[in-house]
Design an enzyme around this catalytic site. Structure first.
Site, PDB file in Angstrom:
ATOM      1  N   CYS A  96       0.836  -1.201   0.000  1.00  6.78           N
ATOM      2  CA  CYS A  96       0.000   0.000   0.000  1.00  6.78           C
ATOM      3  C   CYS A  96       0.878   1.261   0.000  1.00  6.78           C
ATOM      4  O   CYS A  96       1.489   1.589  -0.995  1.00  6.78           O
ATOM      5  CB  CYS A  96      -1.005  -0.031   1.156  1.00  6.78           C
ATOM      6  N   HIS A 182      -3.748  -5.201   0.775  1.00  8.34           N
ATOM      7  CA  HIS A 182      -3.234  -5.468   2.124  1.00  8.34           C
ATOM      8  C   HIS A 182      -3.322  -6.957   2.464  1.00  8.34           C
ATOM      9  O   HIS A 182      -4.303  -7.397   3.082  1.00  8.34           O
ATOM     10  CB  HIS A 182      -4.049  -4.689   3.150  1.00  8.34           C
ATOM     11  N   GLU A 184      -1.829  -8.398   4.751  1.00 11.77           N
ATOM     12  CA  GLU A 184      -1.698  -8.520   6.207  1.00 11.77           C
ATOM     13  C   GLU A 184      -2.994  -8.207   6.950  1.00 11.77           C
ATOM     14  O   GLU A 184      -3.132  -8.545   8.123  1.00 11.77           O
ATOM     15  CB  GLU A 184      -0.564  -7.614   6.716  1.00 11.77           C
TER      16      GLU A 184
END
Length: 236
Positions: A96, A182, A184
């Site tokens: 990002c 993302h 994560e």
């Protein structure tokens, strides 16, 4: 392998009692894909960097609410730092904000996107199948961004795309791997971010975004891509 995670944001105070920080999110993701690396988090947003970058084999730049193209002192320092890492042959991953910052620092461009926010779960076409990718089937990831990479570095190769985000991932063989999405994030964390954007997104669009949250999120798959990329690169 030793990985330095360069943390570029902190959780909002209202989210801190429930969720872990951005660096910890990556530790969790890499643990989920079975890495046996030594990993350390450095909050570069507070100007805390490794004293000696040669102690680390690879680096990861996290996401952030800030603009990767801004002139804040800590962002300018971080862009200079990743250029130094690149010149010294240190493999890097960007997510990002990190994706945008690495593109901007290495000769591409990141900027505010005229179509506004990308939120929810988005699916991307895989443009290539490098050695670190499992296959060329579309990838779905959680996203939260209103800035985009509008030009990748001249030495980079495009990896993921969709109609909303042309440069959703790129890589520089043996050097850099970046994703706008993302891997994560968890869906629970994305859900608490959506109300923050209610005033910036038309109600019909927000309804579609909330519907997209029912789609799969392939963060672990991209975690495996990152794992293979870094291990293949460091072993060279």
């Amino acid at each position: 392998m030793k990985l330095a995670i360069l943390e570029t944001d902190v959780l909002r105070p209202e989210h801190q009692p429930t969720f872990v920080g951005y660096g910890r999110m990556f530790l969790n993701l890499f643990e989920a894909v079975g890495v046996d690396w030594e990993m350390e988090v450095f909050p570069v947003i507070h100007d805390q960097y490794p004293l000696d970058f040669d102690r680390f084999d690879a680096f990861l730049v996290t996401g952030s609410k800030h603009d990767a193209f801004a002139d804040d002192d800590w962002i300018v320092r971080l862009r200079d730092y990743v250029r130094t890492l690149y010149d010294h042959g240190k493999p890097m991953v960007g997510i990002c904000f990190g994706h945008q910052l690495l593109a901007h620092a290495l000769g591409g461009r990141a900027e505010r996107f005229h179509q506004g926010w990308g939120l929810g779960v988005m699916s991307y076409e895989v443009l290539e199948q490098p050695a670190f990718a499992d296959n060329d089937q579309p990838v779905s990831l959680l996203v939260s961004h209103r800035d985009q990479v509008t030009a990748i570095p001249p030495q980079a190769r495009p990896l993921l795309t969709n109609p909303f985000c042309e440069h959703a991932a790129f890589y520089i063989p043996g050097k850099v791997l970046c994703f706008q999405g993302h891997p994560e994030f968890t869906k629970e964390y994305e859900q608490v971010l959506l109300p923050l954007r209610e005033s910036d997104v038309p109600p019909e669009q927000m309804s579609a975004i909330r519907d997209s949250m029912e789609d799969p999120h392939e963060g672990v798959r991209i975690g495996q891509w990152m794992k293979r990329f870094l291990e293949q690169t460091v072993q060279r």
